[in-house]
Design a protein around this motif. Structure first.
Motif, short mmCIF file in Angstrom:
data_model
loop_
_atom_site.label_atom_id
_atom_site.label_comp_id
_atom_site.label_asym_id
_atom_site.label_seq_id
_atom_site.Cartn_x
_atom_site.Cartn_y
_atom_site.Cartn_z
N PRO A 1 0.73 -1.38 -0.13
CA PRO A 1 -0.21 -0.12 0.01
C PRO A 1 0.82 1.14 -0.06
O PRO A 1 0.59 2.34 -0.85
N LEU A 2 2.02 1.24 0.78
CA LEU A 2 2.71 2.49 0.68
C LEU A 2 3.58 2.74 -0.73
O LEU A 2 3.48 3.78 -1.04
N LYS A 3 3.90 1.66 -1.25
CA LYS A 3 4.55 1.69 -2.64
C LYS A 3 3.32 2.30 -3.71
O LYS A 3 3.69 2.98 -4.67
N ASP A 4 2.29 1.82 -3.57
CA ASP A 4 0.86 2.25 -4.32
C ASP A 4 0.62 3.90 -4.06
O ASP A 4 0.72 4.52 -5.12
N PHE A 5 0.83 4.22 -2.93
CA PHE A 5 0.89 5.73 -2.70
C PHE A 5 1.98 6.51 -3.35
O PHE A 5 1.64 7.53 -4.08
N LEU A 6 3.07 5.82 -3.22
CA LEU A 6 4.17 6.91 -3.59
C LEU A 6 4.28 6.60 -5.21
O LEU A 6 4.57 7.80 -5.94
N ILE A 7 3.57 5.74 -5.76
CA ILE A 7 3.90 5.53 -7.02
C ILE A 7 2.94 6.68 -7.69
O ILE A 7 3.32 7.39 -8.66
N HIS A 8 1.87 6.84 -6.98
CA HIS A 8 0.96 7.88 -7.66
C HIS A 8 1.44 9.44 -7.38
O HIS A 8 1.47 10.37 -7.97
N TRP A 9 1.92 9.57 -5.86
CA TRP A 9 2.31 10.70 -5.27
C TRP A 9 3.83 11.48 -6.09
O TRP A 9 3.69 12.41 -6.13
N THR A 10 4.55 10.28 -6.32
CA THR A 10 5.94 10.73 -6.95
C THR A 10 5.63 10.98 -8.72
O THR A 10 6.74 11.37 -9.16
N ALA A 11 4.63 10.53 -8.92
CA ALA A 11 4.56 10.52 -10.39
C ALA A 11 4.76 11.89 -11.14
O ALA A 11 5.68 11.94 -12.31
N PRO A 12 4.30 13.16 -10.56
CA PRO A 12 4.85 14.34 -11.38
C PRO A 12 6.40 14.65 -11.46
O PRO A 12 6.87 15.13 -12.31
N ARG A 13 7.02 14.06 -10.34
CA ARG A 13 8.58 14.24 -10.27
C ARG A 13 9.19 13.32 -11.08
O ARG A 13 10.16 13.49 -11.46
N ASP B 1 17.55 13.15 -3.31
CA ASP B 1 16.76 14.12 -3.21
C ASP B 1 15.83 14.04 -2.05
O ASP B 1 14.90 14.42 -1.97
N PRO B 2 16.35 14.23 -0.64
CA PRO B 2 15.88 14.42 0.41
C PRO B 2 15.19 15.72 0.83
O PRO B 2 14.15 15.64 1.56
N TYR B 3 15.52 16.76 0.01
CA TYR B 3 15.10 17.94 0.41
C TYR B 3 14.36 18.57 -0.83
O TYR B 3 13.58 19.59 -0.88
N GLY B 4 13.94 17.89 -1.69
CA GLY B 4 13.32 18.43 -2.94
C GLY B 4 12.03 18.89 -2.81
O GLY B 4 11.41 19.89 -3.44
N TYR B 5 11.26 18.38 -1.93
CA TYR B 5 9.83 18.85 -1.68
C TYR B 5 9.74 19.96 -0.70
O TYR B 5 8.66 20.55 -0.44
N VAL B 6 10.81 20.46 -0.19
CA VAL B 6 10.94 21.38 0.84
C VAL B 6 11.45 22.60 0.08
O VAL B 6 12.39 23.19 0.34
N ARG B 7 10.87 23.16 -0.83
CA ARG B 7 11.13 24.33 -1.87
C ARG B 7 10.13 25.34 -1.24
O ARG B 7 9.14 25.40 -0.96
N PHE B 8 10.82 26.72 -1.18
CA PHE B 8 10.27 27.71 -0.62
C PHE B 8 9.74 28.73 -1.60
O PHE B 8 8.76 29.42 -1.51
N GLU B 9 10.80 28.99 -2.72
CA GLU B 9 10.49 29.53 -3.77
C GLU B 9 11.33 29.19 -5.00
O GLU B 9 12.04 28.25 -4.91
N GLY B 10 11.14 29.72 -6.25
CA GLY B 10 11.64 29.32 -7.33
C GLY B 10 11.07 28.26 -7.98
O GLY B 10 10.01 27.79 -7.88
N GLU B 11 11.77 28.08 -9.18
CA GLU B 11 11.26 27.20 -10.15
C GLU B 11 11.40 25.74 -9.85
O GLU B 11 12.53 25.24 -9.56
N HIS B 12 10.47 24.78 -10.13
CA HIS B 12 10.43 23.47 -9.76
C HIS B 12 11.17 22.83 -10.99
O HIS B 12 10.46 22.85 -12.20
N PRO C 1 12.89 19.76 -13.22
CA PRO C 1 12.79 18.19 -13.57
C PRO C 1 13.90 17.54 -12.90
O PRO C 1 14.79 17.69 -12.83
N THR C 2 13.27 16.36 -12.22
CA THR C 2 14.44 15.40 -11.76
C THR C 2 15.31 14.83 -12.65
O THR C 2 14.71 14.59 -13.98
N LEU C 3 16.58 14.49 -12.42
CA LEU C 3 17.37 13.85 -13.19
C LEU C 3 16.60 12.48 -13.69
O LEU C 3 16.69 12.12 -15.08
#
Length: 403
Positions: free
Chosen positions: A76-88, A212-223, A225-227
């Motif tokens: 179930p955690l993998k199912d969640f992450l598969i959907h949640w991380t799809a944009p990145r 990428d432990p900090y990638g979701y902790v963005r304050f400002e600037g352009e998102h 794409p991941t490598l």
């Protein structure tokens, strides 16, 4: 003094490197010391009540989650992450392209088990996160360091370094990078450099670990794409973690990669720890399922943005601006300060005497060559009031040395 084990240690024990940060904790934990040293989240930002609510899964599914789990991770955690991380990630992954790990730091360990033989070369930013490169060193790796500027790793230097190494008969197998809000630099790798790094990996045949432990902790600037999303040949292994977006005590992370490498890493994980704590995975999953990750993450980001701003203001007010340079991070946890004519080790001694602590720069240099005039500051743990007072004390120590 000799001990029973002296005749039993492996050859690698002679070259073990402890973490300088862990070794200095006895100094920075003294009463009254304001610490910018450890890269720790603020406990005030932990969603304690929401995570307690998620513990209800132990009552409803305890007979399952108190059992052994599969090495690959809680479904179930993998199912969640598969959907949640799809944009990145650029797409929805398959289950066999993801592995749940004991934090993102385990990803580097498993990847080294799968790829690294004694004296193999790893391309790495200089400076870099010591927690990972100490582990890589203990696996027998050697480092091909790439200097950084305000845009992160200077990737155009890679071809010459790799070609020279290959002519000498050496194997460059992996590149380790923190592209977003680098630890310790605070920088973000530009889009142009991301694309070039992928190009060089394809050309020279090395893999990339994108931490990428900090990638979701963005304050400002352009998102950016991941490598991983820019790669169409499966050379990137992406590592993520709940440590900075929920709490490090969960010890739950994940990695994404080709089926082939994920399978190899899972087999090594079988022998390392059987599986990541199923209880921890289930608690994290339930927290996410209830919607708390998406609802609470903006509060974490706003909390740390205020702390970043407090440190930026305090540094500008108290540090000798003619002697220091830094990049204002757009997210993450850290500032990296470069100084003119001030030795960071000597400054550390004076600062601790003045009840303030940081990490001297040389700790972050994989080959132990550099960082004498640099230091890392973490802004997430101290309160804004402590940050103001700590920067005052640090500035006084700097000015005392400069004078």
């Amino acid at each position: 003094m000799s001990s029973f084990f002296d005749g039993l240690y492996s050859g690698r024990v002679a070259d073990l490197r402890p973490s300088p940060i862990r070794e200095m904790l006895h100094l920075v934990r003294r009463p009254g010391v304001i610490s910018f040293a450890g890269g720790m989240p603020d406990p005030e930002a932990f969603p304690v009540d929401l995570f307690y609510e998620a513990a209800g899964i132990l009552k409803s599914q305890g007979k399952d989650v108190l059992q052994y789990g599969t090495t690959e991770g809680y479904g179930p955690l993998k199912d969640f992450l598969i959907h949640w991380t799809a944009p990145r990630m650029g797409r929805k992954l398959e289950h066999d392209e993801m592995l749940i790990t004991a934090g993102s730091s385990q990803v580097s360990d498993l990847l080294c088990w799968a790829l690294i033989d004694q004296d193999d070369l790893i391309l790495i930013e200089e400076p870099s996160f010591l927690g990972v490169f100490l582990n890589m060193h203990n696996h027998g790796a050697k480092f091909l360091t790439v200097p950084c500027d305000d845009e992160g790793m200077m990737v155009d230097l890679i071809p010459e370094k790799v070609e020279r190494a290959q002519k000498e008969g050496k194997k460059v197998k992996l590149c380790y990078t923190i592209a977003n809000f680098h630890n310790p630099l605070g920088t973000t790798l530009s889009l142009e450099r991301r694309k070039k790094l992928i190009e060089y990996a394809h050309r020279y045949g090395f893999a990339i670990m994108e931490d990428d432990p900090y990638g979701y902790v963005r304050f400002e600037g352009e998102h950016l794409p991941t490598l991983f999303s820019l790669d169409d040949r499966g050379v990137v292994v992406y590592a993520g973690s709940f440590s900075k977006i929920l709490a490090p005590g969960t010890r739950v992370g994940w990695c994404c990669g080709s089926r082939e490498i994920i399978r190899k890493m899972a087999i090594f994980k079988q022998g390392v720890d059987v599986c990541t704590s199923l209880v921890a995975q289930a608690l994290v999953y339930e927290y996410c399922r209830l919607g708390h990750l998406d609802s609470f993450l903006p509060k974490i980001i706003e909390h740390y943005k205020k702390k970043r701003d407090a440190m930026e203001d305090a540094m500008r007010e108290h540090l000798p601006l003619d002697l220091v340079h830094w990049v204002k991070p757009e997210g993450g946890y850290f500032y990296w300060v470069k100084m003119k004519g001030i030795n960071s080790d000597e400054l550390f001694k004076r600062a601790v005497d003045n009840q303030v602590a940081f990490v001297p720069g040389k700790a972050f240099y994989p080959n132990r060559d550099g960082g004498e005039n640099e230091l890392r500051l973490c802004y997430t743990f101290a309160s804004p009031e402590q940050t103001q007072e700590g920067m005052k004390r640090l500035g006084e120590a700097m000015k005392g040395m400069a004078g």
